[in-house]
Design an enzyme around this catalytic site. Structure first.
Site, PDB file in Angstrom:
ATOM      1  N   TYR A   1      15.739  -7.888  13.982  1.00 28.72           N
ATOM      2  CA  TYR A   1      14.337  -8.147  13.640  1.00 28.72           C
ATOM      3  C   TYR A   1      14.307  -8.988  12.369  1.00 28.72           C
ATOM      4  CZ  TYR A   1       9.678  -7.213  11.737  1.00 28.72           C
ATOM      5  OH  TYR A   1       8.422  -7.348  11.203  1.00 28.72           O
ATOM      6  N   HIS A   2      13.479 -10.036  12.365  1.00 27.26           N
ATOM      7  CA  HIS A   2      13.432 -10.975  11.238  1.00 27.26           C
ATOM      8  C   HIS A   2      12.361 -10.553  10.244  1.00 27.26           C
ATOM      9  CE1 HIS A   2      13.853 -14.529   8.902  1.00 27.26           C
ATOM     10  NE2 HIS A   2      14.445 -15.250   9.844  1.00 27.26           N
TER      11      HIS A   2
END
Length: 376
Positions: free
Chosen positions: A175-176
């Protein structure tokens, strides 16, 4: 009794230094010459409480009052106390904004310190480069130590589930957050613990940032295409990718919603390279840095120009923990759509298990004081 035109310096010779009585005499003369000023804003003394005194004596006065008078005499600027009061008040009001927008600059400075170190290292090892298969080994060790130290000190960074990373190649999908600082801490810790190198896929704009080229080359940052990703995995390396990319970084929020749309190219890369996918998530990554992505006009502008024009703030020393989930093995009969869906569910499961929704900056700060590590 002092007269307005009396020589002050002659009077001061009766004492040594600016004692309390001398400062009081100067203040009386100042008041007598100019009269009491009408104050339209709180004075510096009033804002600080005026609890400190220049010296003990029959009549004590604030150090700041002494300083204000001396500055006024030296500079020749009348009513300098009022100017200082205004400046102090504005600084007090704007201080929180300065903190939240300046702290991210620390990460930028650390990036350029790393780049400067690489240039120095390259210059000192130009001769060795012709005789070594990888002249950057020592440089990577040094930078991994620097970034890991920053993660330990500023965020109390922890890495959990490192045993889920296979010995061979694998595709790490994560997840960014608003910044990739959690990935940097991860790859630095992985390098120190396992001596493993993990390349990463980055957005095109990163390669246009001035001075970043040498840093990206040394750490194996690539922008694709799919063939380059497959080749990296086939060479036996780890490769990391955030399918949400820049859109997820800018426009996700404290609810940690995954913004992958219908992207499945990463899944096709894993299928073509016949490698497992390793899901990864960092707890509180949205509390460390946040964006103003909720402003609709910024979202519309991004969709037109595809550049990170959304303001960033934060840099708070929140607790960061990276959790690595169980690998999703390669299955020859699984389609890219099915693998992408399965990977997204695995990342979402890590978010649901390790992140309190919605995220809270104060709570994430307080987690720094927890003595017991969270269960994997």
């Amino acid at each position: 009794m002092l007269r307005p035109n009396q020589n002050v310096s002659g009077t001061l010779r009766y004492c040594s230094g600016y004692s309390g009585c001398q400062a009081w005499i100067l203040l009386l003369l100042w008041q007598h010459q100019r009269g009491w000023r009408r104050r339209i804003a709180p004075t510096w003394q009033e804002m600080t409480g005026g609890n400190e005194s220049c010296t003990a004596g029959p009549t004590s006065m604030s150090y700041l009052t002494c300083l204000t008078y001396i500055l006024e005499e030296w500079t020749g600027v009348e009513d300098i106390g009022d100017y200082l009061s205004y400046a102090f008040y504005i600084l007090w009001v704007l201080f929180p904004l300065v903190v939240v927008f300046v702290l991210p600059g620390v990460i930028v400075v650390l990036f350029y310190v790393s780049i400067l170190w690489l240039h120095i290292y390259k210059r000192k090892n130009e001769i060795k480069e012709a005789y070594s298969h990888d002249v950057w080994i020592a440089a990577r060790e040094m930078l991994a130590t620097i970034w890991d130290g920053h993660g330990r000190i500023w965020h109390g960074y922890e890495l959990h589930g490192v045993e889920n990373i296979p010995q061979g190649p694998g595709l790490v999908v994560f997840y960014h957050g608003a910044t990739p600082v959690d990935y940097i801490y991860f790859t630095a810790r992985l390098h120190i613990m396992k001596k493993r190198r993990c390349s990463v896929v980055a957005d095109h704009f990163v390669f246009r940032v001035p001075g970043f080229r040498i840093l990206l080359d040394v750490f194996g940052v690539i922008h694709g295409p799919k063939e380059a990703c497959v080749r990296t995995l086939e060479e036996g390396h780890l490769l990391a990718i955030a399918p949400g990319g820049l859109r997820e970084a800018l426009f996700s929020d404290e609810t940690y919603n995954i913004l992958w749309s219908d992207r499945k190219g990463f899944a096709q890369v894993a299928i073509d390279a016949k490698v497992p996918i390793i899901p990864m998530f960092t707890q509180n990554v949205r509390e460390g840095f946040r964006t103003l992505g909720g402003i609709k006009i910024l979202r519309s502008l991004y969709e037109r120009i595809r550049l990170p024009i959304v303001p960033l703030y934060g840099g708070f020393p929140v607790k960061l923990r990276t959790f690595i989930g169980e690998p999703i093995p390669y299955e020859p009969n699984m389609t890219a759509e099915e693998l992408a869906t399965k990977t997204k569910a695995a990342v979402q499961a890590l978010i649901d298990k390790h992140q309190k929704i919605p995220g809270n900056i104060f709570r994430a700060l307080m987690e720094r004081f927890q003595t017991q590590k969270k269960e994997d």
